[in-house]
Design a protein around this motif. Structure first.
Motif, PDB file in Angstrom:
ATOM      1  N   UNK A 166      -9.059  -3.131 -12.789  1.00 46.96           N
ATOM      2  CA  UNK A 166      -9.293  -1.538 -12.581  1.00 46.96           C
ATOM      3  C   UNK A 166      -8.814  -0.947 -11.170  1.00 46.96           C
ATOM      4  N   UNK A 167      -8.969  -1.860 -10.087  1.00 50.25           N
ATOM      5  CA  UNK A 167      -8.781  -1.274  -8.714  1.00 50.25           C
ATOM      6  C   UNK A 167      -7.843  -2.332  -7.992  1.00 50.25           C
ATOM      7  N   UNK A 168      -7.036  -1.692  -7.219  1.00 47.10           N
ATOM      8  CA  UNK A 168      -5.883  -2.734  -6.312  1.00 47.10           C
ATOM      9  C   UNK A 168      -6.028  -2.025  -5.106  1.00 47.10           C
ATOM     10  N   UNK A 169      -6.464  -3.190  -4.167  1.00 42.61           N
ATOM     11  CA  UNK A 169      -6.329  -2.944  -2.885  1.00 42.61           C
ATOM     12  C   UNK A 169      -5.553  -3.740  -1.946  1.00 42.61           C
ATOM     13  N   UNK A 170      -4.366  -3.125  -1.483  1.00 41.61           N
ATOM     14  CA  UNK A 170      -3.344  -3.659  -0.664  1.00 41.61           C
ATOM     15  C   UNK A 170      -3.607  -3.516   0.505  1.00 41.61           C
ATOM     16  N   UNK A 171      -3.831  -4.668   1.302  1.00 39.73           N
ATOM     17  CA  UNK A 171      -3.863  -4.817   2.781  1.00 39.73           C
ATOM     18  C   UNK A 171      -2.818  -5.173   3.465  1.00 39.73           C
ATOM     19  N   UNK A 172      -2.106  -4.611   4.241  1.00 37.75           N
ATOM     20  CA  UNK A 172      -0.890  -5.068   5.172  1.00 37.75           C
ATOM     21  C   UNK A 172      -1.209  -5.022   6.701  1.00 37.75           C
ATOM     22  N   UNK A 173      -0.887  -6.248   7.276  1.00 36.16           N
ATOM     23  CA  UNK A 173      -1.390  -6.293   8.718  1.00 36.16           C
ATOM     24  C   UNK A 173      -0.474  -6.294   9.648  1.00 36.16           C
ATOM     25  N   UNK A 174       0.909  -6.023   9.366  1.00 35.54           N
ATOM     26  CA  UNK A 174       1.931  -5.738  10.477  1.00 35.54           C
ATOM     27  C   UNK A 174       2.154  -4.642  10.848  1.00 35.54           C
ATOM     28  N   UNK A 175       1.588  -3.567  10.296  1.00 34.62           N
ATOM     29  CA  UNK A 175       1.856  -2.183  10.537  1.00 34.62           C
ATOM     30  C   UNK A 175       3.181  -1.885  10.083  1.00 34.62           C
ATOM     31  N   UNK A 176       3.401  -2.259   8.744  1.00 35.27           N
ATOM     32  CA  UNK A 176       4.543  -1.669   8.141  1.00 35.27           C
ATOM     33  C   UNK A 176       4.912  -0.135   7.976  1.00 35.27           C
ATOM     34  N   UNK A 177       6.099  -0.026   8.271  1.00 29.87           N
ATOM     35  CA  UNK A 177       6.578   1.520   7.974  1.00 29.87           C
ATOM     36  C   UNK A 177       6.812   1.778   6.577  1.00 29.87           C
ATOM     37  N   UNK A 178       6.714   0.915   5.536  1.00 29.96           N
ATOM     38  CA  UNK A 178       7.200   1.125   4.202  1.00 29.96           C
ATOM     39  C   UNK A 178       6.279   2.134   3.579  1.00 29.96           C
ATOM     40  N   UNK A 179       7.147   2.912   2.523  1.00 28.19           N
ATOM     41  CA  UNK A 179       6.684   3.993   1.820  1.00 28.19           C
ATOM     42  C   UNK A 179       5.885   3.653   0.843  1.00 28.19           C
ATOM     43  N   UNK A 180       4.815   3.439   0.407  1.00 29.75           N
ATOM     44  CA  UNK A 180       4.179   3.034  -0.618  1.00 29.75           C
ATOM     45  C   UNK A 180       3.864   4.022  -1.930  1.00 29.75           C
ATOM     46  N   UNK A 181       4.380   5.393  -1.499  1.00 29.16           N
ATOM     47  CA  UNK A 181       3.981   6.508  -2.373  1.00 29.16           C
ATOM     48  C   UNK A 181       4.416   6.264  -3.887  1.00 29.16           C
ATOM     49  N   UNK A 182       5.620   5.762  -3.919  1.00 33.99           N
ATOM     50  CA  UNK A 182       6.112   5.686  -5.254  1.00 33.99           C
ATOM     51  C   UNK A 182       5.509   4.473  -6.303  1.00 33.99           C
ATOM     52  N   UNK A 183       5.332   3.313  -5.302  1.00 34.83           N
ATOM     53  CA  UNK A 183       4.650   2.193  -5.895  1.00 34.83           C
ATOM     54  C   UNK A 183       3.050   2.522  -6.605  1.00 34.83           C
ATOM     55  N   UNK A 184       2.449   3.353  -5.584  1.00 38.46           N
ATOM     56  CA  UNK A 184       1.122   3.632  -5.985  1.00 38.46           C
ATOM     57  C   UNK A 184       1.225   4.421  -7.149  1.00 38.46           C
TER      58      UNK A 184
END
Length: 358
Positions: free
Chosen positions: A172-190
């Motif tokens: 039901x819920x997906x929490x993605x936690x990234x720890x290298x302070x990436x600048x990747x744009x997650x908006x489309x995959x979200x």
């Protein structure tokens, strides 16, 4: 005696007397010179002795200074050790305070959810209501003991996993936690995951510094601590599944259906001489057990000296005895630390994941 002999003898005596006088005079002169030289040498000897005495005194002084410096060095080292011990104590206190603050923050978030939901308790996870926590490090150039380091390749693997997690109905819920302070744009995959009916939360922070010295497990544990302190979706249930972000569980719905315990870990005793360990790639855990036993375990990770997160989790769960999963998970993807390949992502999944890179 004739007059001639007497005259000759007289002359001889006169000559002999003159020669003796001259020899005495010469000897006296030489003795005077030798005496003067002896006096000079004696004076020089006295000077040498005086200088030697002075040198010995200075040497004694230097020796005392050396001993004093040695004593100061010992005192300094003792003081340094004391300060180091104090610093370590303060660091432990800060660490404990940080964990306590995070726990309070988590409880506050849970209370807030109770208030806003209008119910007296946090919802218990039920069928089709699972929370999945994915840990990720897009940029891991400095993290030791990794086989896969290329950022583009790692990002593609994470996207393959994210695309795949849209499929299981029980997530039901997906929490993605990234720890290298990436600048990747997650908006489309979200948006893609939300279109599949998932609630999505992305937490990006700069927290991979210590992993460069302590190892991948340290970074993984730090991510989970960050999620515990900051995730809103984690508080929507009492349990969660943790998965390494580059891996997908193809039969997750069946695993979830048949796993009835709040805690489920693969645990391996190993061969004689090997440390037992709990698998940290994929597990299920209740929030309370995680907070009480596993939240700060990563702080003891020291992979260069053979202390891994898997060992620490096993030790802290010895008396919990959680069962294994009701169904053996079928992993898809590849481990970054060992390069171990599970089942490969199919061509369609890779193609779809690549579309989010453009």
């Amino acid at each position: 005696m004739t007059a001639g002999l007497r005259s000759a003898f007289t002359k001889l005596l006169a000559v002999f007397g003159l020669a003796s006088a001259r020899s005495v005079h010469m000897l006296t002169g030489r003795l005077g010179t030798a005496g003067a030289r002896a006096a000079a040498l004696k004076s020089q000897l006295a000077d040498v002795r005086a200088k030697l005495k002075e040198a010995r005194a200075r040497a004694d002084g230097f020796e005392r200074e050396v001993e004093a410096l040695k004593l100061r060095l010992v005192e300094a080292e003792s003081g340094s050790a004391a300060w180091k011990t104090r610093a370590e104590t303060l660091e432990q206190q800060v660490s404990s305070a940080r964990v306590a603050a995070q726990r309070l923050r988590g409880r506050a978030m849970a209370e807030e959810l109770k208030a806003t939901s209008g119910s007296g308790t946090v919802r218990v996870v039920s069928s089709g209501d699972e929370t999945l926590v994915m840990t990720a490090t897009f940029t891991a150039a400095a993290t030791p003991y990794l086989v896969i380091r290329d950022e583009h390749e790692r990002t593609l693997h994470y996207l393959c996993a994210l695309v795949s997690w849209a499929q299981p109905k029980r997530v039901r819920r997906v929490v993605l936690a990234e720890n290298s302070n990436t600048g990747f744009d997650f908006s489309r995959i979200v948006r893609f995951l939300e279109a599949a009916g998932k609630e999505v939360e992305v937490l990006v922070f700069d927290g991979n510094t210590h992993a460069a010295q302590r190892g991948k497990g340290y970074g993984d544990g730090e991510i989970l601590e960050h999620v515990f302190a900051h995730s809103r979706l984690l508080r929507m249930g009492e349990t969660f599944y943790k998965i390494s972000g580059r891996v997908f569980v193809r039969n997750f719905d069946l695993v979830s259906e048949l796993t009835t315990s709040a805690e489920a870990f693969f645990r391996k005793i190993g061969k004689p001489g090997q440390k037992p360990k709990a698998n940290t790639v994929f597990f299920r855990c209740g929030l309370q057990v995680f907070e009480d036993r596993l939240l700060d375990a990563y702080r003891q990770v020291d992979e260069p000296n053979g202390v891994y997160l898997e060992h620490l989790y096993f030790d802290r769960l010895r008396d919990v005895r959680p069962p294994d999963f009701g169904e053996r998970p079928a992993f898809v993807g590849q481990q970054a630390s060992t390069g171990k390949a599970y089942e490969a992502y199919d061509v369609d999944t890779i193609r779809l994941a690549r579309s989010f890179l453009a």
